[in-house]
Design an enzyme around this catalytic site. Structure first.
Site, PDB file in Angstrom:
ATOM      1  N   CYS A 185       0.843  -1.189   0.000  1.00 39.53           N
ATOM      2  CA  CYS A 185       0.000   0.000   0.000  1.00 39.53           C
ATOM      3  C   CYS A 185       0.879   1.238   0.000  1.00 39.53           C
ATOM      4  CB  CYS A 185      -0.915   0.016   1.230  1.00 39.53           C
ATOM      5  SG  CYS A 185      -2.011  -1.406   1.383  1.00 39.53           S
ATOM      6  N   GLY A 232      -0.864   0.449  -4.991  1.00 42.12           N
ATOM      7  CA  GLY A 232      -2.167  -0.117  -4.684  1.00 42.12           C
ATOM      8  C   GLY A 232      -3.229   0.402  -5.625  1.00 42.12           C
ATOM      9  N   ASN A 277       0.550   0.708   5.812  1.00 44.18           N
ATOM     10  CA  ASN A 277       1.178  -0.129   4.791  1.00 44.18           C
ATOM     11  C   ASN A 277       1.951  -1.228   5.501  1.00 44.18           C
ATOM     12  OD1 ASN A 277       2.592  -1.207   2.555  1.00 44.18           O
ATOM     13  ND2 ASN A 277       4.235   0.284   2.805  1.00 44.18           N
ATOM     14  N   GLY A 278       1.622  -2.485   5.255  1.00 38.80           N
ATOM     15  CA  GLY A 278       2.341  -3.580   5.884  1.00 38.80           C
ATOM     16  C   GLY A 278       1.419  -4.708   6.296  1.00 38.80           C
ATOM     17  N   TYR A 291      11.057  -4.495  -7.263  1.00 42.06           N
ATOM     18  CA  TYR A 291       9.806  -4.453  -8.016  1.00 42.06           C
ATOM     19  C   TYR A 291       8.881  -3.299  -7.667  1.00 42.06           C
ATOM     20  CZ  TYR A 291       5.215  -6.073  -9.710  1.00 42.06           C
ATOM     21  OH  TYR A 291       3.995  -6.169 -10.322  1.00 42.06           O
TER      22      TYR A 291
END
Length: 503
Positions: free
Chosen positions: A2, A28, A102-103, A258
């Site tokens: 995210c 996201g 995020n995570g 990535y």
């Protein structure tokens, strides 16, 4: 994965938050949300499923006129892509608190049970972001009598770190107080702090990637340190506090492979330069292991492998060509919920330029190979376009293990490299030869610019989980949640519900 952002300014932040989320859309594409606060208008929010441009319209932006706010772009780490758990989440006790994250919490289930049974807090979703929010709210509630202070927040976040395990970067808005941002004690998930001087005032911003700061003309001050908590009050006073029990800094190496944009700088490391060095390391391995190669041309799988492919071609002394044209309106395939949907998307996503393949020995280069579904179909595209031989290279090592810290790597059984040799993978995807980056080579490529970072989270390649709490039992439970059958079941469940967008 995210993306999160928080801004405290002397001016309305609605457009700035929108622009920051648009720049981080690659992190996201499932849902987006923004919350703003002003003394005059109070709390304003908008969130829903879809891309940033689809969730927010002019009427929504006009309504959100606060001078501080937070935003979030989401794809679901363990849920289905059609879930309605858009962030930020909100609780009204002990204050109005909004949180975006995020995570992934590796002890989510235990925490959720404790929150309900002992902390007497209600949870309405399966999201670990809601768990984080309620842990923060509970720790604040037992420490504050009256208005919160920065010290109260620091104590609460320190307590949160002791309860929460995993990888997380968090932004939270406390109504009437300001914005709070913090990072897990290992620093697995990224978070960067910036400032901007405007009309004699200093504005502050935190975001998942430095590109969000760049587009809004914020200067990048530094990365938020592992376990550190940042408090930016409504009046733009900045407070910083280091967690006394922070661990060895182990940022996620897959960000550089990535996820992150190449123009981002994460933990003082340039993503672009890291990918250049990945190409150099990979070229060295090809020269060592494939001495008499007959490669005519190197062709990247767009977009993230371009930088590495350029270096591979340069060091091998062969041509670099763009052989695939990408439809930019198709999402990332390895996070799509079903195998059939992924298969269909590859033909829609990529089209080969036949003249770059016809009667040539081509080396296709991708950033990584996860399920192998896309790789197999791309190799077939190359053969259909007339390639004589198709070699395939990965700028990352074999992905053999699931990621548990916020990247939706599939169940271990669906990873093509899990339990297979390189030769077996080569046969499955149909390549004439398959070359993987070495893990040591990847680590050297990334850490070259910052010798202070000695370790990374390389768990999806090595199976070594840096938080030390990931058990075989946990991985088995994760497998049951993340496999395609489980995801399709959840999709069917969500399809029966109306997709309501919160106003």
């Amino acid at each position: 994965m995210c993306g999160v952002v928080g801004i405290v300014s002397s001016e309305p932040v609605n457009q700035s938050l929108y622009n920051a989320l648009t720049v981080m859309q690659h992190r996201g594409q499932d849902a987006a949300g923004i919350v703003t606060w002003s003394d005059e208008q109070g709390l304003k929010k908008r969130k829903g499923n879809g891309l940033v441009r689809d969730v927010f319209h002019s009427r929504h932006m006009t309504d959100m006129c606060g001078t501080l706010g937070i935003g979030h772009v989401r794809y679901p780490t363990a849920g289905g892509s059609k879930s309605s758990e858009a962030q930020p989440f909100y609780v009204n006790s002990p204050y109005g608190i909004c949180l975006a994250h995020n995570g992934n919490l590796t002890n989510h289930d235990d925490l959720a049970e404790l929150l309900i049974r002992e902390d007497r807090r209600h949870l309405s979703t399966d999201s670990d972001s809601e768990v984080l929010l309620n842990v923060l709210a509970h720790e604040l509630q037992i420490r504050v009598n009256g208005s919160p202070t920065a010290e109260n927040v620091f104590d609460a976040v320190d307590a949160l770190h002791k309860r929460c395990k995993g990888g997380y970067a968090v932004v939270a808005l406390i109504v009437g107080f300001g914005i709070v941002a913090f990072r897990d004690p290992n620093g697995i998930r990224p978070l960067v702090l910036g400032e901007r001087e405007k009309h004699g005032h200093k504005d502050y911003m935190v975001a998942s990637e430095s590109v969000a700061l760049d587009v809004l003309q914020f200067s990048r001050l530094r990365d938020v340190r592992p376990g550190e908590c940042i408090v930016i009050e409504n009046n733009r006073l900045l407070h910083c506090h280091d967690f006394p029990d922070s661990k060895v800094h182990t940022p996620c190496i897959f960000e550089y492979v990535y996820f992150a944009r190449p123009d981002s700088i994460i933990d003082e490391l340039s993503v672009y330069k890291a990918r250049l060095r990945m190409g150099e390391q990979l070229a060295g391995k090809i020269v060592r292991d494939f001495k008499d190669h007959d490669i005519d041309v190197v062709i990247p799988i767009p977009d993230t492998s371009r930088t590495s492919a350029l270096q591979v071609a340069y060091h091998l002394g062969v041509k670099y060509r763009e052989g695939f044209i990408k439809n930019r309106y198709i999402g990332r395939t390895f996070i799509m919920p079903g195998q059939e949907e992924r298969k269909k998307s590859v033909r829609q996503k990529l089209n080969a330029i036949d003249l770059e393949f016809h009667n040539k020995n081509v080396l296709l280069l991708d950033d990584s190979i996860v399920r192998g579904t896309t790789s197999k179909q791309i190799i077939k595209l190359a053969r259909d376009a007339g390639a004589r031989k198709v070699y395939f290279a990965s700028a990352a090592p074999p992905v053999r293990f699931p990621n548990v810290y916020g990247i939706d790597m599939p169940a271990a059984s669906e990873l093509i490299a899990n339990g297979r040799t390189v030769e077996e993978i080569q046969e499955i995807i149909g390549a004439d030869r398959l070359i993987y980056q070495d893990l040591n080579g990847l680590v050297r490529s990334v850490r070259h610019g910052n010798s202070s970072i000695t370790e990374f989270d390389t768990s999806c390649f090595s199976g070594e989980y840096v938080t030390g709490d990931v058990t075989e039992e946990y991985l088995h439970e994760l497998e049951e949640r993340r496999n395609d059958a489980a995801k399709q079941k959840r999709e069917a469940h969500y399809d029966k519900k109306p997709n309501v967008v919160a106003l």
